[in-house]
Motif scaffolding. Structure first.
Motif, PDB file in Angstrom:
ATOM      1  N   VAL A  83       0.880  -1.143  -0.124  1.00 10.86           N
ATOM      2  CA  VAL A  83      -0.053   0.082   0.012  1.00 10.86           C
ATOM      3  C   VAL A  83       0.927   1.240   0.059  1.00 10.86           C
ATOM      4  CG1 VAL A  83      -1.787  -1.064   1.064  1.00 10.86           C
ATOM      5  CG2 VAL A  83      -0.258  -0.157   2.675  1.00 10.86           C
ATOM      6  N   GLY A  84       0.260   2.421  -0.182  1.00  8.45           N
ATOM      7  CA  GLY A  84       0.837   3.843  -0.011  1.00  8.45           C
ATOM      8  C   GLY A  84       1.825   3.788   0.959  1.00  8.45           C
ATOM      9  N   PRO A  85       3.195   3.919   0.819  1.00  5.32           N
ATOM     10  CA  PRO A  85       4.189   4.118   1.790  1.00  5.32           C
ATOM     11  C   PRO A  85       4.089   5.312   2.832  1.00  5.32           C
ATOM     12  CG  PRO A  85       5.434   4.494  -0.265  1.00  5.32           C
ATOM     13  CD  PRO A  85       3.898   4.044  -0.654  1.00  5.32           C
ATOM     14  N   CYS A  86       3.362   6.409   2.164  1.00  6.25           N
ATOM     15  CA  CYS A  86       3.243   7.559   3.032  1.00  6.25           C
ATOM     16  C   CYS A  86       1.789   8.053   2.848  1.00  6.25           C
ATOM     17  CB  CYS A  86       4.453   8.616   2.533  1.00  6.25           C
ATOM     18  SG  CYS A  86       4.349   9.199   0.868  1.00  6.25           S
ATOM     19  N   ASP A 305      -4.135  14.767   4.923  1.00  8.51           N
ATOM     20  CA  ASP A 305      -4.555  13.394   4.252  1.00  8.51           C
ATOM     21  C   ASP A 305      -3.173  12.628   4.029  1.00  8.51           C
ATOM     22  OD1 ASP A 305      -6.429  11.640   3.431  1.00  8.51           O
ATOM     23  OD2 ASP A 305      -5.757  11.886   1.411  1.00  8.51           O
ATOM     24  N   ASN A 306      -2.457  12.360   5.134  1.00  8.00           N
ATOM     25  CA  ASN A 306      -0.998  11.670   4.750  1.00  8.00           C
ATOM     26  C   ASN A 306      -0.806  10.889   6.041  1.00  8.00           C
ATOM     27  OD1 ASN A 306       0.651  13.487   6.618  1.00  8.00           O
ATOM     28  ND2 ASN A 306      -0.031  14.908   5.018  1.00  8.00           N
ATOM     29  N   ALA A 307       0.019   9.890   5.883  1.00  3.82           N
ATOM     30  CA  ALA A 307       0.670   9.176   6.868  1.00  3.82           C
ATOM     31  C   ALA A 307       1.149   9.698   8.118  1.00  3.82           C
ATOM     32  CB  ALA A 307       1.436   8.131   6.580  1.00  3.82           C
ATOM     33  N   LEU A 308       1.947  10.913   7.935  1.00  2.00           N
ATOM     34  CA  LEU A 308       2.564  11.429   8.903  1.00  2.00           C
ATOM     35  C   LEU A 308       1.658  12.435   9.853  1.00  2.00           C
ATOM     36  CD1 LEU A 308       5.594  12.801   6.583  1.00  2.00           C
ATOM     37  CD2 LEU A 308       5.449  10.770   8.060  1.00  2.00           C
ATOM     38  N   TYR A 309       0.688  12.651   9.368  1.00  2.00           N
ATOM     39  CA  TYR A 309      -0.351  13.598  10.161  1.00  2.00           C
ATOM     40  C   TYR A 309      -1.113  12.432  11.275  1.00  2.00           C
ATOM     41  CZ  TYR A 309      -4.379  16.027  12.011  1.00  2.00           C
ATOM     42  OH  TYR A 309      -5.267  16.363  13.142  1.00  2.00           O
ATOM     43  N   ASP A 310      -1.472  11.343  10.497  1.00  2.00           N
ATOM     44  CA  ASP A 310      -1.989  10.247  11.140  1.00  2.00           C
ATOM     45  C   ASP A 310      -1.213   9.612  12.180  1.00  2.00           C
ATOM     46  OD1 ASP A 310      -4.450  10.793   9.530  1.00  2.00           O
ATOM     47  OD2 ASP A 310      -4.116   8.842   8.234  1.00  2.00           O
ATOM     48  N   LEU A 311      -0.052   9.654  12.082  1.00  3.17           N
ATOM     49  CA  LEU A 311       0.717   9.099  13.236  1.00  3.17           C
ATOM     50  C   LEU A 311       1.092   9.970  14.124  1.00  3.17           C
ATOM     51  CD1 LEU A 311       3.559   7.559  10.620  1.00  3.17           C
ATOM     52  CD2 LEU A 311       1.941   6.323  11.973  1.00  3.17           C
TER      53      LEU A 311
END
Length: 656
Positions: A83-86, A305-311
């Motif tokens: 899946v999308g890495p970031c 809408d990206n991994a870094l915010y969700d983390l």
């Protein structure tokens, strides 16, 4: 922005490190499985089956070898997603669902338009397409999810999946389950509006991932989180200072990888944002422009809408609002902690053997505290401040965050009492990448320990997985259908290594005696004839069914008595004694060459008596026996009949 760029650079560096070391070969034999397939989901900037980098180094195993291949050889039906890495957790779930079902990626009409509008409000012209890559006709699992006829869903497969996620793969797994079970009301409402305007059923306008009217919780059997960011990580805030030096470098690298032939090797999967192109396709004019325009990547990372915010702690707690723990799903989590508390400051410092690249991050996370009253957990209560409880960490994720979603039902992992509907967690002396086999790990025991850890995970899952009734009816014994050792027992019985009791049972959880175990070993050796008499003081207590095996064992020097002259045939055998019986057999009968063997590095290695130590070292190194966990061997513990059949089958496969 700075903290997000730093996080990206870290994982890119890790990825580059992986490419430098060849994977180790796996030579273990196969012998287990479950009814449901297991899907491995990588973390932030990880990679999966679609990425050519996997041909050089598997994310699952890293420098310890390819664990996907290893588990397959062990008889487990496992696959790894890509899946999308970031990408955000939402986008990753959409991509994962498309790969699992063999359909076109649908990010949702409402989600895509909302994200695009948010970027526009911030003055950015970044797009978010509704549709992404098309996996039609190429699902990575068999017979799972919706059944399609002529482009419409006509039913659902009666099948489940087991999900295992590392790092960001942990919340990705939980959110996929949540979407399947509950759907998304915004997407449903949009579908109903379309049906009113254009006719038809609202389901025709909305991805099945968002329906929720099918009880999606029954599509997932178990969720296993490895160092999962279940409550966010303070890493992004604590390590903010370093970002200034490398911001432009990482932005350029991200753009380059996304828009050149290098994406065959490592693929950012951001074409729905117009940032990257699909490997093997000609980049569009927009993506070619993006190659020279780092603003698109910066705009993407500045959004939500990206991994870094969700983390982040805030992003993750927004993400998990409404998450539930379902009574018929099994939850396992493994949290890493490679730090220790300073007696001077009370802060947490990295252990000496933590991976070098993580040490600076561990120091900063180990001293980072702040008030965060506004963050809400899944029950609407204030999350406690980021206090001393958050200081232990694995170099990237706080230990407390990786155990379970705060507020959910939980308990420490107990292998003898596995329950559904509750998070069962274990703390491991691992840094963040040790869960994947380690990066440039110089510990010679790491490959064996990684295999043992992955087998433990799969055995947990196997114990929760029902066996098909048709198979159960064909079982040689009437009480093994739901045993985690089911397939081992069946194959061991087929080879004549084990048998059952007169009532048709095998009793897989019953303890094994010394006489029973030597009899299993004798059968694995082909029931060779032996002569001589038994001179133990308690020879008369050896049942006739075991006497030939015991006589053979004595004649070959495999078994010995105690100092008082007894054999104690009915005494439960210890794990160290099991290893010793098999070790002597390999030496005295097979004259097996096993090369140089390193001592086991289990935390309880000092509990292994000197008379058994060489045997345990050899038997573990050959993969015949594993630890009772990734860190313990439990030499003095007894073994049940299911486990005994398992190790004996491994011995049989080694010598035949």
């Amino acid at each position: 922005m700075k903290k997000r760029i730093l996080c990206m650079l870290l994982v890119i560096v890790l990825t580059c490190s992986l490419c430098l070391v060849p994977a180790l070969a796996d030579n273990d034999k196969a012998a287990d499985g479950t009814r449901y397939q297991t899907v491995f989901i990588h973390g932030l900037l990880g990679f999966g089956y679609n990425d050519k980098i996997s041909d050089l180094m598997c994310y699952w195993g890293c420098t310890s070898g390819n664990m996907i291949n290893y588990l397959t050889e062990q008889g487990y039906d496992v696959v790894n997603a890509s899946v999308g890495p970031c990408s955000s957790c939402w986008d990753r779930c959409c991509e994962l669902f498309a790969q699992l079902t063999g359909t076109k990626t649908d990010y949702g009409a409402v989600h895509s338009s909302t994200v695009e509008a948010a970027y526009a409000n911030d003055g950015n012209n970044l797009k978010h397409d509704r549709y992404g890559r098309d996996y039609t006709g190429a699902p990575i699992v068999d017979n799972w999810g919706p059944i399609y006829e002529n482009g419409k869903v006509v039913g659902w497969y009666d099948n489940k999946l087991n999900l295992i996620g590392h790092s960001f793969g942990g919340p990705t797994s939980v959110m996929l389950l949540q979407l399947l079970a509950e759907g998304n009301q915004d997407e449903i409402n949009w579908g109903k509006q379309q049906a009113k305007l254009y006719g038809g059923d609202w389901h025709d306008y909305v991805s099945p991932l968002f329906w929720g009217d099918y009880d999606g919780e029954y599509l997932i059997n178990s969720v296993t989180s490895l160092a999962g960011v279940l409550n966010g990580t303070t890493y992004l805030d604590a390590c903010d200072d370093e970002s200034e030096l490398i911001m432009s470098l990482v932005t350029y690298v991200a753009n380059t990888l996304g828009n050149t032939d290098i994406n065959y090797i490592y693929d950012f999967q951001l074409e729905h944002f117009g940032i990257s192109s699909v490997p093997g396709t000609n980049p569009s004019a927009d993506t070619l422009k993006a190659f020279f325009n780092t603003d698109k990547v910066k705009n993407f990372l500045d959004g939500y809408d990206n991994a870094l915010y969700d983390l982040s702690v805030q992003g993750c707690n927004e993400l998990k609002r409404g998450w539930e723990t379902y009574d018929n799903v099994y939850y396992f989590s493994y949290a890493g902690n490679r730090t220790h508390q300073s007696s001077l400051t009370g802060n947490y410092l990295p252990d000496s053997d933590m991976f070098l690249l993580f040490k600076t991050f561990a120091i900063k996370m180990g001293s980072y505290q702040y008030s965060f009253e506004q963050v809400q957990d899944i029950y609407g209560k204030n999350v406690s401040n980021i206090n001393a409880d958050w200081l232990p960490n694995d170099g990237m994720v706080n230990t407390i965050s990786a155990r379970y979603p705060i507020g959910a039902a939980e308990k420490p992992y107990d292998p003898g009492n596995i329950e559904a509907g509750i998070w069962q967690w274990s703390d491991m002396r691992y840094d963040h990448m040790t869960f994947c086999g380690g990066i440039l790990d110089l510990d010679p025991k790491r490959p064996a320990e990684t295999k043992a850890f992955y087998l433990e995970m799969m055995q947990n899952i196997a114990g929760t997985t029902p066996i098909n009734n048709d198979n159960a009816n064909k079982d040689p014994f009437n009480d093994i259908a739901n045993s985690g050792y089911h397939d081992y027992i069946v194959e061991a019985a087929e080879k004549g290594i084990v048998n059952g009791f007169d009532d048709g049972s095998f009793r897989p959880n019953a303890d094994v005696t010394r006489a029973q175990f030597i009899t299993m070993l004798w059968r694995a050796a082909g029931e060779p004839a032996a002569s001589g008499s038994l001179k133990f003081t308690d020879s008369a207590s050896i049942a006739n069914a075991y006497k030939d095996a015991v006589t053979w064992g004595v004649s070959k020097g495999i078994i010995q008595g105690y100092d008082d002259g007894s054999f104690r045939p009915n005494q439960n055998i210890s794990r160290a004694q099991m290893a010793t019986f098999m070790f002597r057999y390999l030496n005295n009968v097979e004259h097996y060459y096993y090369g140089d063997v390193q001592p086991v590095s289990f935390a309880d290695a000092d509990q292994i008596a000197g008379a058994y130590k060489d045997a345990v070292d050899v038997i573990v190194s050959l993969g015949i026996m594993n630890g009772t966990s990734a860190t313990t061997f439990a030499p003095n513990a007894t073994a049940n009949r299911g486990m005994s059949a398992t190790v004996m089958l491994r011995m049989y496969n080694l010598i035949h």
